[in-house]
Scaffold this motif. Structure first.
Motif, PDB file in Angstrom:
ATOM      1  N   GLN A   1      10.452  10.399  -9.804  1.00  0.00           N
ATOM      2  CA  GLN A   1      11.794  10.579  -9.627  1.00  0.00           C
ATOM      3  C   GLN A   1      12.507   9.039  -9.239  1.00  0.00           C
ATOM      4  O   GLN A   1      13.365   8.571  -9.908  1.00  0.00           O
ATOM      5  CB  GLN A   1      12.050  11.279  -8.269  1.00  0.00           C
ATOM      6  CG  GLN A   1      13.303  11.318  -7.750  1.00  0.00           C
ATOM      7  CD  GLN A   1      14.373  12.163  -8.673  1.00  0.00           C
ATOM      8  OE1 GLN A   1      13.936  13.288  -8.944  1.00  0.00           O
ATOM      9  NE2 GLN A   1      15.458  11.503  -9.204  1.00  0.00           N
ATOM     10  N   ILE A   2      11.894   8.132  -8.403  1.00  0.00           N
ATOM     11  CA  ILE A   2      12.295   6.885  -8.234  1.00  0.00           C
ATOM     12  C   ILE A   2      12.518   6.094  -9.557  1.00  0.00           C
ATOM     13  O   ILE A   2      13.474   5.375  -9.681  1.00  0.00           O
ATOM     14  CB  ILE A   2      11.467   6.179  -7.380  1.00  0.00           C
ATOM     15  CG1 ILE A   2      11.370   6.960  -5.769  1.00  0.00           C
ATOM     16  CG2 ILE A   2      11.540   4.755  -7.283  1.00  0.00           C
ATOM     17  CD1 ILE A   2      10.406   6.155  -4.876  1.00  0.00           C
TER      18      ILE A   2
ATOM     19  N   VAL B   1       5.683  13.111  -8.122  1.00  0.00           N
ATOM     20  CA  VAL B   1       6.746  13.537  -8.137  1.00  0.00           C
ATOM     21  C   VAL B   1       7.902  12.478  -7.665  1.00  0.00           C
ATOM     22  O   VAL B   1       8.891  12.277  -8.356  1.00  0.00           O
ATOM     23  CB  VAL B   1       7.059  14.921  -7.526  1.00  0.00           C
ATOM     24  CG1 VAL B   1       8.465  15.454  -7.600  1.00  0.00           C
ATOM     25  CG2 VAL B   1       5.917  16.049  -8.164  1.00  0.00           C
ATOM     26  N   ILE B   2       7.773  12.177  -6.546  1.00  0.00           N
ATOM     27  CA  ILE B   2       8.614  11.107  -5.881  1.00  0.00           C
ATOM     28  C   ILE B   2       8.539   9.752  -6.843  1.00  0.00           C
ATOM     29  O   ILE B   2       9.621   9.306  -7.067  1.00  0.00           O
ATOM     30  CB  ILE B   2       8.300  10.793  -4.377  1.00  0.00           C
ATOM     31  CG1 ILE B   2       8.164  12.258  -3.799  1.00  0.00           C
ATOM     32  CG2 ILE B   2       9.352   9.804  -3.574  1.00  0.00           C
ATOM     33  CD1 ILE B   2       9.235  12.845  -3.137  1.00  0.00           C
TER      34      ILE B   2
ATOM     35  N   ILE C   1       1.052   4.124  -2.701  1.00  0.00           N
ATOM     36  CA  ILE C   1       0.016   5.286  -2.648  1.00  0.00           C
ATOM     37  C   ILE C   1       0.295   6.620  -1.790  1.00  0.00           C
ATOM     38  O   ILE C   1      -0.363   7.611  -2.309  1.00  0.00           O
ATOM     39  CB  ILE C   1      -1.266   4.661  -2.434  1.00  0.00           C
ATOM     40  CG1 ILE C   1      -1.673   3.371  -3.305  1.00  0.00           C
ATOM     41  CG2 ILE C   1      -2.368   5.478  -2.076  1.00  0.00           C
ATOM     42  CD1 ILE C   1      -2.288   3.907  -4.396  1.00  0.00           C
ATOM     43  N   CYS C   2       1.063   6.507  -0.973  1.00  0.00           N
ATOM     44  CA  CYS C   2       1.136   7.691  -0.224  1.00  0.00           C
ATOM     45  C   CYS C   2       2.360   8.518  -0.702  1.00  0.00           C
ATOM     46  O   CYS C   2       2.368   9.565  -0.214  1.00  0.00           O
ATOM     47  CB  CYS C   2       1.674   7.264   1.234  1.00  0.00           C
ATOM     48  SG  CYS C   2       0.670   6.114   2.146  1.00  0.00           S
ATOM     49  N   LEU C   3       3.108   7.942  -1.447  1.00  0.00           N
ATOM     50  CA  LEU C   3       4.009   8.905  -2.167  1.00  0.00           C
ATOM     51  C   LEU C   3       3.581   9.794  -3.252  1.00  0.00           C
ATOM     52  O   LEU C   3       2.571   9.298  -4.032  1.00  0.00           O
ATOM     53  CB  LEU C   3       5.187   7.863  -2.681  1.00  0.00           C
ATOM     54  CG  LEU C   3       5.978   7.084  -1.838  1.00  0.00           C
ATOM     55  CD1 LEU C   3       6.931   6.044  -2.761  1.00  0.00           C
ATOM     56  CD2 LEU C   3       6.695   7.849  -0.979  1.00  0.00           C
ATOM     57  N   SER C   4       3.953  10.934  -3.519  1.00  0.00           N
ATOM     58  CA  SER C   4       3.610  11.832  -4.652  1.00  0.00           C
ATOM     59  C   SER C   4       4.167  11.413  -6.007  1.00  0.00           C
ATOM     60  O   SER C   4       5.004  10.656  -6.221  1.00  0.00           O
ATOM     61  CB  SER C   4       3.929  13.030  -4.286  1.00  0.00           C
ATOM     62  OG  SER C   4       5.226  13.345  -4.602  1.00  0.00           O
TER      63      SER C   4
ATOM     64  N   TYR D   1       0.959  -1.254   0.035  1.00  0.00           N
ATOM     65  CA  TYR D   1      -0.034   0.107   0.022  1.00  0.00           C
ATOM     66  C   TYR D   1       0.896   1.269  -0.108  1.00  0.00           C
ATOM     67  O   TYR D   1       0.523   2.270  -0.560  1.00  0.00           O
ATOM     68  CB  TYR D   1      -1.077   0.038   1.218  1.00  0.00           C
ATOM     69  CG  TYR D   1      -2.050   0.952   1.138  1.00  0.00           C
ATOM     70  CD1 TYR D   1      -3.117   0.887   0.119  1.00  0.00           C
ATOM     71  CD2 TYR D   1      -1.897   2.484   1.688  1.00  0.00           C
ATOM     72  CE1 TYR D   1      -4.195   1.653  -0.046  1.00  0.00           C
ATOM     73  CE2 TYR D   1      -2.852   2.969   1.501  1.00  0.00           C
ATOM     74  CZ  TYR D   1      -3.891   2.992   0.688  1.00  0.00           C
ATOM     75  OH  TYR D   1      -4.791   3.959   0.634  1.00  0.00           O
ATOM     76  N   LEU D   2       2.003   1.163   0.377  1.00  0.00           N
ATOM     77  CA  LEU D   2       2.991   2.215   0.686  1.00  0.00           C
ATOM     78  C   LEU D   2       2.985   3.399  -0.100  1.00  0.00           C
ATOM     79  O   LEU D   2       3.211   4.292  -0.304  1.00  0.00           O
ATOM     80  CB  LEU D   2       4.247   1.894   1.158  1.00  0.00           C
ATOM     81  CG  LEU D   2       4.956   2.634   2.336  1.00  0.00           C
ATOM     82  CD1 LEU D   2       4.104   2.972   3.671  1.00  0.00           C
ATOM     83  CD2 LEU D   2       6.177   1.945   2.664  1.00  0.00           C
TER      84      LEU D   2
END
Lengths: 282, 293
Positions: B119-120, B115-116, B110-113, B107-108
């Motif tokens: 970038q990743i 943009v991030i 989903i919490c990232l934007s 699920y984690l």
């Protein structure tokens, strides 16, 4: 265990399933792990070796560099300045509308509710140009106001939906009893219904906080000068400045994600429940 | 009593409805207005150009290209995260050791934007030391130096993979909630009757998961129509417009070329697509409600 089959509804080979999940989880974590690893390595180490190897030494210089950059402070502060008021305002407005739709329905209220909730679904690009003109006319372009206002307005559908669905589960008899005791509608809402709604409010606040914090489009359109930018735009701007410093970029990404990750882990229990609240009938 | 209620209805609904009306509803309708003008984004000068902007859409090669890409993007954004999410939910249903930790991991993202996430994945696709090329080199035996995001034939697919990575957790969570509503006894009876595992899944579980599937697909469609940020970050619609979508095209015409009238026309088309989907969604939801409600 009383019911052994409960443990293996679809997975009779527990060991194999576990191994498979573990492999998938590692695969899933790898991308994020890369950022973590890069953020604690020196640029030299990354350039010499690989971004994806374990660091030879635990290097915190990237974080120091990011955290001592005044531009980053500005971005973080700006983001907070739109995220916190935006979260509070949209949640509050959703509470008001949700209460009426759940407890004071009227002729046509279902239709109105549908129209409002439908607002959740259309792409934000549709209202981009008119909003740009509106805020330009108000002289608010290149301030944080439009970003805050738009997030508040666009948050209303989801907040209304979740709050209505939650309020519907609060017994109507409770409201009627309070009204008979002489409470006003406002008192029913704030003293009786809201205290029961803390889990739903936690979910909403988490959702709104995450969306507003992570948003890219609206600050991109409505702000121009560097000291009005939010952190997500800031990351893209700083990328040029640190174009070869992968470690600094990693640290920056991590710092920008920490608030939403923290909020998620903190409210996780409510969060997953709330995401599906009203979406799936149990 | 009824009058008392009416007063409260107005008092409570006025703030949310007025904010929504001024900043969402009104702009929505003005989009239609601007779509028949040649407004350039500045000043108050513009002429009415009738349906010229809409006529232009049909001759605009970039629009057609973006429409095709949007279709590919949406189809993939529906199918991939939905299937992965369903698979994960089935694996995680019941008592898997460490189930909570697994759910959190999936699920984690989903919490990232966007943009991030962008970038990743830019790092993963990086030609020189990106993870993907490194892994492929190991399998292949020879040094891979493929620039995934800079090649027209892989750019869109690469972004779709990143998007799927982020969205899978969402459908997983919704399917997990749907699975908990399926009674244990039902599955037991099927098992006793001799239904094989795949039979139980295909003939019992999947039909019972229909309400969840409706929600998952609706969310996927909506999110993918909005999917602008990640494309903007990862490819900017390039190379050679190979990952350009309608949302991206609309942004470029309006805010890069300052053809806000034409941009509005594109957004009107986007709106009509969204409206069609919303209509279908509400109809399906009603049907599902009737059967399962």
């Amino acid at each position: 265990m009383a019911n052994p089959s409960a443990a293996r509804r679809f997975n009779p080979w527990r060991g194999a399933i576990f191994a498979m999940l573990l492999a998938l989880a590692i695969l899933f974590l790898l991308p994020t792990l890369g950022v973590l690893l890069a953020s604690v390595k020196t640029t030299r180490e990354i350039a010499l070796g690989s971004l994806w190897s374990f660091p030879t030494a635990f290097y915190l210089g990237n974080f120091v560099e990011v955290l001592s950059n005044p531009a980053v402070h500005r971005y973080l502060l700006n983001t907070l300045l739109v995220t916190v008021p935006g979260t509070l305002a949209s949640t509050a407005l959703g509470v008001l509308a949700g209460y009426v739709f759940a407890k004071l329905p009227f002729r046509g209220s279902n239709m109105l509710f549908l129209v409002l909730v439908a607002g959740m679904f259309f792409p934000p690009q549709v209202i981009l140009v008119p909003l740009f003109r509106l805020f330009n006319g108000m002289g608010l372009i290149d301030t944080l106001w439009p970003v805050f206002i738009v997030h508040t307005a666009l948050g209303i559908p989801i907040c209304t939906l979740l709050m209505r669905n939650f309020f519907a589960t609060v017994p109507t008899a409770l409201r009627e009893a309070a009204i008979l005791e002489g409470a006003s509608e406002w008192q029913v809402l704030t003293r009786v219904v809201l205290p029961l709604s803390l889990p739903a409010l936690a979910v909403l606040a988490t959702l709104q906080f995450t969306w507003i914090w992570n948003d890219f489009l609206w600050p991109l359109i409505f702000t121009q000068s560097d000291d009005k930018r939010t952190i997500m735009i800031g990351i893209v701007n700083l990328k040029g400045q640190y174009s070869v410093a992968w470690g600094v970029q990693g640290a920056l990404s991590l710092i920008a994600s920490l608030p939403t990750l923290f909020v998620f882990l903190f409210f996780q229990r409510y969060f997953i429940k709330g995401m599906t609240m009203g979406a799936v009938k149990g | 009593m009824e009058r008392h209620n009416t007063v409260w209805r107005i008092a409570l609904l006025a703030p949310p409805l007025s904010v929504f009306a001024v900043f969402v509803f009104w702009p929505l309708f003005s989009s239609f207005f601007y779509s028949v003008t040649n407004w350039n984004g500045f000043g108050s000068d513009y002429d009415f150009v009738g349906l010229d902007n809409f006529a232009k859409i049909f001759t605009d090669k970039l629009f057609m290209n973006a429409a095709i890409n949007t279709t590919i993007w949406m189809a993939a954004a529906i199918v991939v995260p939905t299937l992965f999410g369903l698979g994960l939910a089935l694996l995680l249903d019941g008592k898997v050791p460490g189930g909570r930790a697994f759910k959190t991991v999936f699920y984690l993202p989903i919490c990232l934007s966007a943009v991030i996430v962008g970038q990743i994945w830019i790092w993963i696709y990086q030609p020189d030391w990106g993870l993907l090329n490194a892994v492929l080199s190991n399998i292949n035996g020879e040094k891979m130096r493929y620039a995934w995001l800079a090649k027209p034939d892989t750019a869109l697919g690469s972004v779709i993979l990143a998007w799927s990575w982020q969205q899978t957790g969402l459908s997983m969570v919704i399917y997990l909630a749907g699975l908990t509503a399926i009674p244990e006894d039902l599955l037991e009876v099927c098992e006793i009757e001799g239904a094989k595992l795949w039979q139980r899944i295909v003939f019992v579980v999947l039909p019972l998961l229909t309400p969840s599937t409706v929600v998952v697909i609706a969310l996927s469609v909506i999110n993918s129509l909005k999917g602008f940020d990640i494309l903007y970050i990862m490819t900017g619609g390039g190379p050679f417009n190979s990952s350009d979508t309608l949302a991206m095209h609309m942004y470029n015409e309006s805010f890069r070329k300052y053809l806000m009238g034409y941009g509005s026309a594109i957004s009107v088309v986007l709106f009509l697509i969204a409206l069609t989907i919303i209509g279908i969604y509400f109809r399906q939801l009603k049907k599902v409600d009737r059967i399962y409600g």
